[in-house]
Scaffold this active site. Structure first.
Site, PDB file in Angstrom:
ATOM      1  N   TYR A 171      37.439  40.880  30.233  1.00  0.00           N
ATOM      2  CA  TYR A 171      36.481  41.484  29.543  1.00  0.00           C
ATOM      3  C   TYR A 171      36.755  42.904  29.741  1.00  0.00           C
ATOM      4  O   TYR A 171      36.796  43.381  30.748  1.00  0.00           O
ATOM      5  CB  TYR A 171      35.044  41.123  30.073  1.00  0.00           C
ATOM      6  CG  TYR A 171      34.720  39.574  30.016  1.00  0.00           C
ATOM      7  CD1 TYR A 171      34.204  39.016  28.989  1.00  0.00           C
ATOM      8  CD2 TYR A 171      35.014  38.779  31.013  1.00  0.00           C
ATOM      9  CE1 TYR A 171      33.877  37.756  28.553  1.00  0.00           C
ATOM     10  CE2 TYR A 171      34.878  37.340  30.757  1.00  0.00           C
ATOM     11  CZ  TYR A 171      34.322  36.616  29.817  1.00  0.00           C
ATOM     12  OH  TYR A 171      33.946  35.522  29.638  1.00  0.00           O
ATOM     13  N   SER A 172      36.355  43.237  28.256  1.00  0.00           N
ATOM     14  CA  SER A 172      36.594  44.994  28.231  1.00  0.00           C
ATOM     15  C   SER A 172      35.327  45.524  28.994  1.00  0.00           C
ATOM     16  O   SER A 172      34.334  45.097  28.990  1.00  0.00           O
ATOM     17  CB  SER A 172      36.234  45.328  26.575  1.00  0.00           C
ATOM     18  OG  SER A 172      37.196  44.771  25.854  1.00  0.00           O
ATOM     19  N   CYS A 349      38.671  46.916  17.832  1.00  0.00           N
ATOM     20  CA  CYS A 349      38.511  45.912  19.085  1.00  0.00           C
ATOM     21  C   CYS A 349      37.447  45.039  18.317  1.00  0.00           C
ATOM     22  O   CYS A 349      36.441  45.217  17.924  1.00  0.00           O
ATOM     23  CB  CYS A 349      37.883  46.720  20.303  1.00  0.00           C
ATOM     24  SG  CYS A 349      37.844  45.580  21.738  1.00  0.00           S
ATOM     25  N   GLU A 389      43.001  45.824  20.106  1.00  0.00           N
ATOM     26  CA  GLU A 389      42.678  44.591  21.144  1.00  0.00           C
ATOM     27  C   GLU A 389      41.422  43.808  20.757  1.00  0.00           C
ATOM     28  O   GLU A 389      40.435  43.965  20.299  1.00  0.00           O
ATOM     29  CB  GLU A 389      42.258  45.345  22.381  1.00  0.00           C
ATOM     30  CG  GLU A 389      42.208  44.360  23.593  1.00  0.00           C
ATOM     31  CD  GLU A 389      42.120  44.977  24.952  1.00  0.00           C
ATOM     32  OE1 GLU A 389      43.194  45.307  25.370  1.00  0.00           O
ATOM     33  OE2 GLU A 389      41.196  45.365  25.287  1.00  0.00           O
ATOM     34  N   TYR A 391      40.399  39.471  20.173  1.00  0.00           N
ATOM     35  CA  TYR A 391      40.344  38.314  20.870  1.00  0.00           C
ATOM     36  C   TYR A 391      39.493  37.048  20.144  1.00  0.00           C
ATOM     37  O   TYR A 391      38.955  37.622  19.155  1.00  0.00           O
ATOM     38  CB  TYR A 391      39.761  38.442  22.233  1.00  0.00           C
ATOM     39  CG  TYR A 391      38.730  39.194  22.387  1.00  0.00           C
ATOM     40  CD1 TYR A 391      37.459  38.757  22.073  1.00  0.00           C
ATOM     41  CD2 TYR A 391      38.781  40.756  22.757  1.00  0.00           C
ATOM     42  CE1 TYR A 391      36.129  39.749  22.162  1.00  0.00           C
ATOM     43  CE2 TYR A 391      37.477  41.684  22.603  1.00  0.00           C
ATOM     44  CZ  TYR A 391      36.467  41.024  22.477  1.00  0.00           C
ATOM     45  OH  TYR A 391      35.009  41.597  22.846  1.00  0.00           O
TER      46      TYR A 391
HETATM   47  P1  FAD Z   1      35.880  28.702  27.038  1.00  0.00           P
HETATM   48  O1  FAD Z   1      35.306  27.869  28.017  1.00  0.00           O
HETATM   49  O2  FAD Z   1      37.296  29.508  27.715  1.00  0.00           O
HETATM   50  O3  FAD Z   1      36.131  28.329  25.927  1.00  0.00           O
HETATM   51  C1  FAD Z   1      37.119  29.152  25.005  1.00  0.00           C
HETATM   52  C2  FAD Z   1      37.646  28.007  24.184  1.00  0.00           C
HETATM   53  O4  FAD Z   1      36.665  27.178  23.298  1.00  0.00           O
HETATM   54  C3  FAD Z   1      38.693  28.465  22.826  1.00  0.00           C
HETATM   55  O5  FAD Z   1      40.094  28.763  23.773  1.00  0.00           O
HETATM   56  C4  FAD Z   1      38.784  27.407  21.807  1.00  0.00           C
HETATM   57  O6  FAD Z   1      39.768  26.546  22.377  1.00  0.00           O
HETATM   58  C5  FAD Z   1      37.494  26.654  21.966  1.00  0.00           C
HETATM   59  N1  FAD Z   1      36.526  27.305  20.971  1.00  0.00           N
HETATM   60  C6  FAD Z   1      36.032  28.566  20.953  1.00  0.00           C
HETATM   61  N2  FAD Z   1      35.324  28.705  19.860  1.00  0.00           N
HETATM   62  C7  FAD Z   1      35.467  27.385  19.279  1.00  0.00           C
HETATM   63  C8  FAD Z   1      35.084  27.007  17.884  1.00  0.00           C
HETATM   64  N3  FAD Z   1      34.162  27.706  17.109  1.00  0.00           N
HETATM   65  N4  FAD Z   1      35.380  25.545  17.548  1.00  0.00           N
HETATM   66  C9  FAD Z   1      36.196  24.964  18.359  1.00  0.00           C
HETATM   67  N5  FAD Z   1      36.821  25.269  19.500  1.00  0.00           N
HETATM   68  C10 FAD Z   1      36.248  26.754  19.829  1.00  0.00           C
HETATM   69  N6  FAD Z   1      34.463  38.325  25.609  1.00  0.00           N
HETATM   70  C11 FAD Z   1      33.297  39.265  25.451  1.00  0.00           C
HETATM   71  O7  FAD Z   1      32.225  38.441  25.365  1.00  0.00           O
HETATM   72  N7  FAD Z   1      33.237  40.674  25.641  1.00  0.00           N
HETATM   73  C12 FAD Z   1      34.272  41.373  25.802  1.00  0.00           C
HETATM   74  O8  FAD Z   1      34.303  42.374  26.050  1.00  0.00           O
HETATM   75  C13 FAD Z   1      35.600  40.568  25.728  1.00  0.00           C
HETATM   76  N8  FAD Z   1      36.650  41.398  25.906  1.00  0.00           N
HETATM   77  C14 FAD Z   1      37.767  40.685  25.898  1.00  0.00           C
HETATM   78  C15 FAD Z   1      38.987  41.732  26.304  1.00  0.00           C
HETATM   79  C16 FAD Z   1      40.299  40.903  26.219  1.00  0.00           C
HETATM   80  C17 FAD Z   1      41.465  41.699  26.262  1.00  0.00           C
HETATM   81  C18 FAD Z   1      40.377  39.606  26.012  1.00  0.00           C
HETATM   82  C19 FAD Z   1      41.692  38.907  25.761  1.00  0.00           C
HETATM   83  C20 FAD Z   1      39.320  38.900  25.692  1.00  0.00           C
HETATM   84  C21 FAD Z   1      38.007  39.515  25.942  1.00  0.00           C
HETATM   85  N9  FAD Z   1      36.849  38.806  25.628  1.00  0.00           N
HETATM   86  C22 FAD Z   1      35.535  39.332  25.602  1.00  0.00           C
HETATM   87  C23 FAD Z   1      36.796  37.195  25.470  1.00  0.00           C
HETATM   88  C24 FAD Z   1      36.605  36.410  26.741  1.00  0.00           C
HETATM   89  O9  FAD Z   1      37.679  36.704  27.503  1.00  0.00           O
HETATM   90  C25 FAD Z   1      36.769  35.056  26.672  1.00  0.00           C
HETATM   91  O10 FAD Z   1      37.526  34.484  26.016  1.00  0.00           O
HETATM   92  C26 FAD Z   1      35.422  34.549  26.055  1.00  0.00           C
HETATM   93  O11 FAD Z   1      34.117  34.921  26.883  1.00  0.00           O
HETATM   94  C27 FAD Z   1      35.153  33.110  26.372  1.00  0.00           C
HETATM   95  O12 FAD Z   1      35.447  32.629  27.408  1.00  0.00           O
HETATM   96  P2  FAD Z   1      34.670  31.351  28.003  1.00  0.00           P
HETATM   97  O13 FAD Z   1      35.181  30.875  29.297  1.00  0.00           O
HETATM   98  O14 FAD Z   1      33.122  31.344  27.676  1.00  0.00           O
HETATM   99  O15 FAD Z   1      34.908  30.027  26.907  1.00  0.00           O
END
Ligand code: FAD
Length: 391
Positions: A171-172, A349, A389, A391
């Site tokens: 997360y940023s 971003c 950046e 994601y």
């Molecule tokens: P997970 O349980 O990991 O689920 C994600 C997965 O669900 C995806 O990989 C995909 O397979 C699936 N999926 C997602 N959407 C769909 C869809 N519409 N249809 C079907 N499948 C789908 N997030 C923020 O909120 N704020 C930030 O500031 C932020 N900064 C980031 C900075 C960087 C450098 C990076 C790489 C990512 C950042 N993210 C940010 C994103 C964050 O890291 C997570 O990826 C995000 O919160 C989702 O994680 P999760 O565990 O909730 O979802």
């Protein structure tokens, strides 16, 4: 030691000590507590810090350090309901050398830092969609420090479907290096709760880590790793032009930049360049940190431009939905002039895919001037002046 201002701020526990030298005897107001030469300490309430800095400057003085009064620090970290950085305030200066050192991986997944959630506030307002939270974590007792533009890892509690601990998500960081409480002891995030309908079953799926974070109660412990990232760092030069293009939570690093530029009034970073934020979202209710952004814009109209693209409410020139790339296209000539300046840095971003439209807009402007944007932007990236950046 002098004290200045009304006692009311003291009740908020927000007092800072300015160590000042070189004050001219004849400068300033007659009633000024600054009418003396030689090093002196001045106790200043939080809400009078900017005024005091100006007064010191007018009197030819130099600020050697600014430190929170011990009691104030304790009160600030305990008072999680205090307005977060809504007033101008200063933080302790750091040397240039220290600034250019980028901390990375202080905490790794095998041995994460456990921070405490101090606050968890909804950012989506009436008429907006989804859930986006501003979360603040206490870093006391650890060594986690960071710079604006970096990210941290969060390891959500619980296990995955194979019974293994969850993997970290990045997360940023949405706060400046000094944190929202200006005591160098907190880090803040801006997190959207991921929710989607399963493509086959149609069932509602909630993201693991984003849901964990958005549901966190103040007081809960959170496993934090990092910091990581060198792509989105803010240049030290306070006269640089900073162009920021964000969709949704992509605003997080830019919140940190803008707070550093316009809210903290750091003696070692007095921003004098142009900051231009393009922010794209679906509805007005989804403009994150709207009040703060607009207050900064009206306070610093010469230094801060704010351009929204609200896709479901505004129309582009062709009568379609207004996306960030449409705003880029509208302003492409001005942006093209800006990006050619050596002191301009552009940051993108947010949602993956937003880069294409931005490139399209910039390509047209560059082409008008006989320049091939794809090779130009490659050079900008090499020169560390085009930062992405997504994601
Ligand atoms: P997970 O349980 O990991 O689920 C994600 C997965 O669900 C995806 O990989 C995909 O397979 C699936 N999926 C997602 N959407 C769909 C869809 N519409 N249809 C079907 N499948 C789908 N997030 C923020 O909120 N704020 C930030 O500031 C932020 N900064 C980031 C900075 C960087 C450098 C990076 C790489 C990512 C950042 N993210 C940010 C994103 C964050 O890291 C997570 O990826 C995000 O919160 C989702 O994680 P999760 O565990 O909730 O979802």
């Amino acid at each position: 030691m002098f004290s200045t201002g009304s006692g009311s701020s003291t009740s908020l526990g927000r007092l800072f000590i300015f160590e000042v030298t070189g004050l001219r005897r004849n400068g300033g107001e007659v009633s000024s507590p600054l009418r003396q030469s030689g090093p002196s300490s001045i106790k200043v309430p939080y809400d009078r810090m900017s005024q005091m800095m100006r007064q010191i400057q007018q009197m030819g003085g130099k600020i050697l350090s600014i430190k929170p009064v011990g009691d104030a620090v304790a009160a600030m970290s305990a008072d999680s309901s205090a307005p977060q950085a809504t007033a101008q305030a200063a933080a302790a200066p750091k040397s240039k050398k220290a600034e250019s050192k980028v901390p990375v991986n202080i905490y790794r997944p095998k041995d994460p830092f456990v921070g405490k959630c101090l606050s968890n506030e909804e950012l989506v307002r009436e008429g907006g969609t989804g859930t986006v939270k501003h979360l603040k974590f206490d870093l006391s007792g650890g060594d986690l420090h960071y710079l604006e533009g970096q990210s941290i890892g969060i390891i959500p509690d619980g296990t995955d479907k194979d019974g293994k601990p969850h993997k970290l998500r990045l997360y940023s960081i949405a706060s400046t290096r000094h944190g929202d409480d200006l005591n160098d002891k907190t880090v803040s995030l801006c997190v959207r709760k991921l929710e989607y309908n399963h493509p086959e079953t149609g069932e509602l799926v909630e993201g693991v880590c984003s849901t964990f974070l958005c549901n966190l109660e103040p007081g809960a412990g959170v496993k934090i790793t990092g910091p990581v990232g060198k792509e989105m760092l803010l240049p030290d030069d306070p006269e640089a032009n900073i162009v920021m293009m964000a969709t949704g939570t992509g605003i997080a690093p830019f919140r940190a930049f803008l707070w550093r530029m316009f809210k903290e009034n750091n003696p070692d970073y007095q921003f004098k360049g142009l900051a231009w934020l393009f922010f794209g979202c679906a509805y007005t209710g989804n403009i994150l940190y709207k009040e703060d952004l607009e207050a900064m814009q009206s306070q610093y109209p010469e230094n801060f431009k704010l351009t929204y693209a609200i896709s479901r409410e505004q129309q582009n020139a062709a009568g379609g939905k207004m996306y960030i790339q449409d705003r880029i296209a509208e302003n492409a000539d001005e942006l093209w002039k800006l990006v050619q300046q050596e002191n301009t840095h552009t940051y993108i971003c947010g949602l993956k895919g937003m880069e294409g439209g931005i490139d399209e807009g910039m390509s047209k402007a560059a082409a008008k001037n006989g320049v091939d944007w794809s090779s130009y932007v490659r050079d900008l990236k090499k020169a560390h002046r085009w930062h992405v950046e997504t994601y």
